[in-house]
Design a protein around this motif. Structure first.
Motif, PDB file in Angstrom:
ATOM      1  N   CYS A 117       0.840  -1.193   0.000  1.00 58.38           N
ATOM      2  CA  CYS A 117       0.000   0.000   0.000  1.00 58.38           C
ATOM      3  C   CYS A 117       0.878   1.248   0.000  1.00 58.38           C
ATOM      4  N   LEU A 168      -0.302   4.268   1.112  1.00 57.69           N
ATOM      5  CA  LEU A 168      -0.775   5.181   2.154  1.00 57.69           C
ATOM      6  C   LEU A 168      -0.621   4.540   3.526  1.00 57.69           C
ATOM      7  N   CYS A 184      -2.929   5.161   6.616  1.00 55.09           N
ATOM      8  CA  CYS A 184      -4.085   5.845   7.185  1.00 55.09           C
ATOM      9  C   CYS A 184      -4.117   5.647   8.702  1.00 55.09           C
ATOM     10  N   SER A 196      -1.200  -2.441   5.514  1.00 58.78           N
ATOM     11  CA  SER A 196      -0.428  -1.440   4.777  1.00 58.78           C
ATOM     12  C   SER A 196       1.064  -1.623   4.988  1.00 58.78           C
ATOM     13  N   GLU A 208      -3.488  -1.826  -1.146  1.00 57.47           N
ATOM     14  CA  GLU A 208      -4.035  -1.000  -2.218  1.00 57.47           C
ATOM     15  C   GLU A 208      -3.974  -1.796  -3.519  1.00 57.47           C
ATOM     16  N   ASN A 222      -7.694   3.627  -2.563  1.00 51.68           N
ATOM     17  CA  ASN A 222      -7.399   4.986  -2.101  1.00 51.68           C
ATOM     18  C   ASN A 222      -7.265   5.959  -3.275  1.00 51.68           C
ATOM     19  N   SER A 253     -12.040   5.387  -1.201  1.00 54.36           N
ATOM     20  CA  SER A 253     -11.958   5.739   0.216  1.00 54.36           C
ATOM     21  C   SER A 253     -11.527   7.189   0.360  1.00 54.36           C
ATOM     22  N   ARG A 295      -5.521  10.148   6.199  1.00 56.62           N
ATOM     23  CA  ARG A 295      -4.963   9.176   5.262  1.00 56.62           C
ATOM     24  C   ARG A 295      -3.631   9.717   4.757  1.00 56.62           C
ATOM     25  N   PHE A 317      -2.640  10.908   1.150  1.00 58.49           N
ATOM     26  CA  PHE A 317      -3.771  11.378   0.353  1.00 58.49           C
ATOM     27  C   PHE A 317      -3.525  12.811  -0.095  1.00 58.49           C
TER      28      PHE A 317
END
Length: 422
Positions: free
Chosen positions: A130, A132, A134, A142, A193, A222, A248, A260, A263
């Motif tokens: 992933c 990100l 979060c 993640s 992700e 994401n 999301s 996040r 993001f």
């Protein structure tokens, strides 16, 4: 043993779930679960057994029989709680996936075994890769979270690797060798992700090879990266007719990037435009996770989703944070809950018309959930301690982004509420 189809209807049976008749959720730890909402009750270990062996093992059979007989299952609480607040639960969604295949349900053997394996709905998490990290997530889901925790709190990793990878080659081979492509109706991609995971693209190519181009492809993404090895994802998506993205998004601007980490609102807008231009058949939905962090800014967020991003009102859905428990909105002190209620009463009228029926329903669910349980000061103190820890690690400050919590944090410092262990 012949069962009546109506015994499986969630309106008649408050515990039965069609998931265990048409689905297995495989996570990156190689454990098989009833679904992605229940990840506390493994049905088996994919590293040790095949899908077929797990399908009719003792744990799986007992799960089916117990739910048929009205026995609540540990780990299924998110669906039970959702239904109490009027939400459409994951359990109910499985009824919709399988009710048109009554023979699968009615031919359940007395011991809970099934003579045939019909995986109608796939959800295989090949890894936790992933881009990100979060706040309401964790290293299990993640790899960037794992990288951070391995540096600042290695004990929190419990000896597990940063990148958790399931036995993807084995899964892909079994799906093909045992003819599961013949039965599949829907595939759900999440993560980690999915849009940065190589196995996602391998599976799309296999589905195309087997001419499963008309099945439903669901995504929870994401939405920060639409390219794989410099190739845009719509090169694959345009081979399929029914693609539904659940994007999301928990906040806009600084609030979104605080919740996040990674993001970017500008990137989100650019990607939204690119998908709408290059793959206009893709249905765009928004998935909002309701937590302590964004509770007071939900009306702002929904206004942007509806009016700026032009998401259909019926395609916005929510998830309440149940874990980590310290992010649950139910833990807020009653005086803060009452402040939110004032905001709700000031804002809700604009959604009280037929066009926004789903939005009005969502805020009713939030209000019900908020006041459903009394505050838990120990969990609330956990929120304070973990927030301070990760603020220091990420060089962030919650009160700069969410000033409404400055007073709460000040009260914690003065009253010395009981400590929790990190």
């Amino acid at each position: 043993m012949k069962h009546n189809i109506e015994k499986f209807n969630p309106k008649n049976n408050k515990t039965v779930c069609g998931a265990s008749w048409c689905h297995l959720h495989l996570f990156a730890d190689n454990k098989a679960y009833p679904c992605c909402m229940n990840v506390t009750t493994p049905m088996g270990d994919y590293k040790e057994n095949t899908l077929k062996e797990i399908w009719n093992n003792d744990t799986m059979k007992k799960f089916r029989v117990d739910t048929l007989n009205g026995i609540p299952q540990t780990g299924c609480e998110p669906c039970y709680e959702a239904e109490k607040t009027g939400q459409y639960s994951y359990r109910e969604s499985f009824w919709d996936k399988i009710k048109n295949n009554p023979e699968i349900l009615e031919n359940t053997n007395e011991d809970g075994s099934l003579d045939e394996m019909h995986l109608l709905y796939w959800d295989f998490r090949f890894s936790n890769v992933c881009d990100l990290k979060c706040r309401t997530c964790d290293p299990a889901h993640s790899s960037t979270w794992g990288e951070e925790m391995s540096r600042v709190n290695p004990a929190g990793m419990n000896g597990l690797p940063i990148l958790r990878q399931g036995t993807s080659a084995k899964i892909l081979a079994e799906l093909e060798n045992d003819g599961h492509y013949d039965n599949v109706n829907e595939v759900y991609f999440a993560g980690g992700e999915p849009l940065v995971a190589k196995e996602h693209y391998i599976l799309l190519e296999k589905l195309d090879e087997y001419k499963k181009n008309n099945i439903v492809l669901w995504y929870n993404t994401n939405f920060m990266n639409l390219y794989f090895k410099k190739v845009p994802v719509w090169k694959w998506w345009n081979k399929f007719t029914d693609i539904r993205l659940q994007v999301s998004i928990d906040g806009i601007g600084d609030r979104g990037s605080y919740i996040r980490k990674g993001f970017d609102s500008n990137k989100f807008e650019t990607n939204l435009k690119e998908v709408r231009e290059n793959a206009p058949h893709v249905k765009m939905a928004a998935s909002v996770t309701i937590s302590l962090l964004n509770l007071f800014h939900l009306f702002d967020l929904f206004d942007v989703l509806l009016n700026k991003y032009e998401i259909e009102p019926s395609l916005i859905n929510i998830n309440f944070v149940f874990w980590p428990q310290y992010y649950s909105i139910q833990n807020l002190p009653n005086e803060i809950k009452e402040k939110w209620l004032v905001k709700y009463n000031n804002e809700i009228d604009k959604y009280k018309n037929e066009k926004y029926a789903n939005i009005n329903s969502i805020f009713e669910q939030i209000k019900t959930h908020l006041f459903q349980n009394e505050p838990n000061l120990n969990h609330l103190n956990g929120f304070k301690e973990y927030t301070k820890l990760y603020d220091s690690i990420r060089n962030e400050s919650i009160v700069d982004v969410f000033p409404e919590y400055a007073e709460l944090f000040d009260k914690f410092e003065k009253k010395g509420f009981p400590r929790t262990t990190i």
